[in-house]
Write a protein that holds these residues in place. Structure first.
Motif, short mmCIF file in Angstrom:
data_model
loop_
_atom_site.label_atom_id
_atom_site.label_comp_id
_atom_site.label_asym_id
_atom_site.label_seq_id
_atom_site.Cartn_x
_atom_site.Cartn_y
_atom_site.Cartn_z
N CYS A 86 -4.61 0.05 -0.23
CA CYS A 86 -5.37 -1.02 0.43
C CYS A 86 -6.80 -0.57 0.74
N CYS A 121 0.84 -1.20 0.00
CA CYS A 121 0.00 0.00 0.00
C CYS A 121 0.87 1.24 0.00
N CYS A 166 -7.19 2.19 3.51
CA CYS A 166 -6.75 3.53 3.10
C CYS A 166 -7.70 4.12 2.06
N HIS A 209 -0.03 4.07 0.69
CA HIS A 209 -0.45 4.99 1.75
C HIS A 209 0.10 4.58 3.11
N CYS A 210 -0.15 3.34 3.48
CA CYS A 210 0.19 2.92 4.85
C CYS A 210 1.30 1.88 4.89
ZN LIG Z 1 -3.06 1.23 3.25
#
Ligand SMILES: [Zn+2]
Ligand SMILES: [Mn+2]
Ligand SMILES: [Mn+2]
Ligand SMILES: [Zn+2]
Lengths: 144, 144
Positions: B132, B92, B135, B94-95
């Motif tokens: 994901c 991911c 997110c 983002h995270c």
């Molecule tokens: Zn994520």
DNA sequence: CGGTCTCTTTTGAATTGATCAAATCAAATG
DNA sequence: CATTTGATTTGATCAATTCAAAAGAGACCG
């Protein structure tokens, strides 16, 4: 796809400075180079350029889409000017040499996995690991 | 494919020690974890274990084929117990969450590139980049 | 052309992730 | 239980990268 440094910078709205031109020129000669290698090359013609300036320039180039940053496992980050085509790389496990591998457009089953665990996939990055010709010949010469 | 720590260690001829068992147990619970996360988990039950010990154990596990080390770009090294099947990963953006992606055996055209520049390719590593579910839902909630 | 503004570079420090090495400690073996 | 060999701790060190403030230099305007 112009590789003239000044044109690239101007087209991106970045100021044309000696360090930036020198970094781009270095990347033309060394298509997959780490910051320290670029710093060494730049230092040949612009000895007053700092390593930090090289990091700044590389970061700016990447941010503005003029350069791409790749991070093969076990290697410092490498930069290249070939952007926008999502091509892949083959890395020598012996000497770290990197070469381009075109993305096989048309048959990309590996790039759209069946089970994605709910991820919205934006990109597939492929790294091939192997031994380059030089390292192979060198090891053969050693064994025989 | 036994995930019993003591059995795994014994089968590899490694001494059975508390830090090693704890690291393996942590990896069972956290299938793609970095050294510091493993250290935190191990510290819960073995507070006297050093971070260096965790690094040592992870290195030993990887050397002996009990663990695999992956290095997604922009992430510290991650370790997992699932070895020997050359599976891939989706990360991911983002995270940083990582999930497994099975290697699509049978149709692997991307894994045998046409132009290899003379490299003898031993392995193809695929990293999928995406967002994901969590997110994605979080960002949707923010926008609306 | 000179002044001003903004962006860039330099300088120096700090951070992160990881490794090295010596001394201490402990698992295995008989 | 004693010995040996391998593991862990401790503390230092390293490589790659980033942060931040001060100084410098393109760009633009009058
Ligand atoms: Zn994520
Ligand atoms: Mn490339
Ligand atoms: Mn995995
Ligand atoms: Zn090589």
């Amino acid at each position: 796809m112009d590789l003239d440094a000044r044109t690239m910078l101007a087209d991106s709205g970045l100021r044309i400075t000696a360090p930036r031109v020198a970094v781009i020129d270095a990347l033309v000669e060394m298509p997959h180079a780490a910051a320290d290698a670029i710093f060494a090359k730049v230092s040949e013609t612009l000895p007053r350029t700092s390593l930090q300036a090289v990091y700044n320039v590389l970061g700016d180039l990447a941010t503005h889409g003029l350069a791409r940053r790749i991070e093969p496992a076990g290697s410092p980050a490498l930069y290249e000017l070939r952007v926008g085509d999502n091509h892949h790389h083959v890395v020598c496990t012996h000497c770290g040499k990197v070469a381009d591998v075109d993305c096989s457009v048309g048959h990309a089953p590996c790039l759209t996995p069946s089970e994605t665990h709910g991820f919205a996939i934006a990109e597939a990055e492929v790294t091939y690991w192997g031994v380059c010709t030089e390292c192979r010949e060198a090891s053969v010469a050693t064994v025989h």
